[in-house]
Motif scaffolding. Sequence first.
Motif, mmCIF file in Angstrom:
data_model
loop_
_atom_site.group_PDB
_atom_site.id
_atom_site.type_symbol
_atom_site.label_atom_id
_atom_site.label_comp_id
_atom_site.label_asym_id
_atom_site.label_seq_id
_atom_site.Cartn_x
_atom_site.Cartn_y
_atom_site.Cartn_z
ATOM 1 N N LEU A 8 0.820 -1.202 0.000
ATOM 2 C CA LEU A 8 0.000 0.000 0.000
ATOM 3 C C LEU A 8 0.859 1.258 0.000
ATOM 4 C CD1 LEU A 8 -2.707 -1.134 2.588
ATOM 5 C CD2 LEU A 8 -2.798 -1.285 0.103
ATOM 6 N N LEU A 9 0.232 2.386 -0.272
ATOM 7 C CA LEU A 9 0.924 3.671 -0.290
ATOM 8 C C LEU A 9 1.484 4.018 1.086
ATOM 9 C CD1 LEU A 9 -1.769 5.695 -2.266
ATOM 10 C CD2 LEU A 9 0.393 4.848 -3.171
ATOM 11 N N ALA A 10 2.523 4.838 1.095
ATOM 12 C CA ALA A 10 3.123 5.277 2.362
ATOM 13 C C ALA A 10 2.091 5.990 3.233
ATOM 14 C CB ALA A 10 4.312 6.185 2.086
ATOM 15 N N LYS A 11 1.210 6.787 2.624
ATOM 16 C CA LYS A 11 0.159 7.487 3.373
ATOM 17 C C LYS A 11 -0.728 6.491 4.089
ATOM 18 C CE LYS A 11 -3.984 10.323 2.710
ATOM 19 N NZ LYS A 11 -4.785 11.114 1.766
ATOM 20 N N THR A 12 -1.110 5.436 3.405
ATOM 21 C CA THR A 12 -1.990 4.421 3.975
ATOM 22 C C THR A 12 -1.299 3.696 5.123
ATOM 23 O OG1 THR A 12 -2.968 4.132 1.780
ATOM 24 C CG2 THR A 12 -3.431 2.426 3.415
ATOM 25 N N TYR A 31 -9.443 8.668 6.528
ATOM 26 C CA TYR A 31 -8.690 8.686 5.270
ATOM 27 C C TYR A 31 -9.363 9.647 4.304
ATOM 28 C CZ TYR A 31 -5.409 6.541 1.994
ATOM 29 O OH TYR A 31 -4.372 6.310 1.136
ATOM 30 N N ARG A 32 -8.719 10.770 4.049
ATOM 31 C CA ARG A 32 -9.218 11.717 3.056
ATOM 32 C C ARG A 32 -8.658 11.293 1.701
ATOM 33 N NH1 ARG A 32 -8.125 18.062 2.256
ATOM 34 N NH2 ARG A 32 -9.861 18.419 0.843
ATOM 35 N N VAL A 33 -9.511 10.752 0.877
ATOM 36 C CA VAL A 33 -9.103 10.206 -0.420
ATOM 37 C C VAL A 33 -8.978 11.336 -1.436
ATOM 38 C CG1 VAL A 33 -9.739 8.623 -2.272
ATOM 39 C CG2 VAL A 33 -10.219 8.018 0.105
ATOM 40 N N LEU A 39 -7.904 5.625 -3.301
ATOM 41 C CA LEU A 39 -9.177 4.907 -3.281
ATOM 42 C C LEU A 39 -8.942 3.400 -3.388
ATOM 43 C CD1 LEU A 39 -12.245 4.943 -3.209
ATOM 44 C CD2 LEU A 39 -12.224 5.282 -5.689
ATOM 45 N N ASP A 40 -8.004 2.999 -4.223
ATOM 46 C CA ASP A 40 -7.661 1.575 -4.330
ATOM 47 C C ASP A 40 -7.184 1.022 -2.989
ATOM 48 O OD1 ASP A 40 -8.320 1.555 -7.015
ATOM 49 O OD2 ASP A 40 -6.245 1.820 -7.694
ATOM 50 N N ASP A 41 -6.384 1.803 -2.261
ATOM 51 C CA ASP A 41 -5.911 1.367 -0.947
ATOM 52 C C ASP A 41 -7.073 1.207 0.031
ATOM 53 O OD1 ASP A 41 -3.303 1.297 -1.803
ATOM 54 O OD2 ASP A 41 -2.570 2.798 -0.379
#
Length: 55
Positions: A8-12, A31-33, A39-41
Amino acid sequence: MEEALSSLLAKTRDLWENRYPCGEKGGWIHYRVLSGDELDDVITLLAIRKKPSAK
């Protein structure tokens, strides 16, 4: 969950590591998408989510 986090992304990953605790292994994240990748995460996190055990 641990296996999925690495993809997953670092943010996630950061949001998950700093989540509001709830239960032994659960928690809440806000989680502010802002992109399709984010969104995928979120969809991945929801797919992994387990239902609580019945008491």
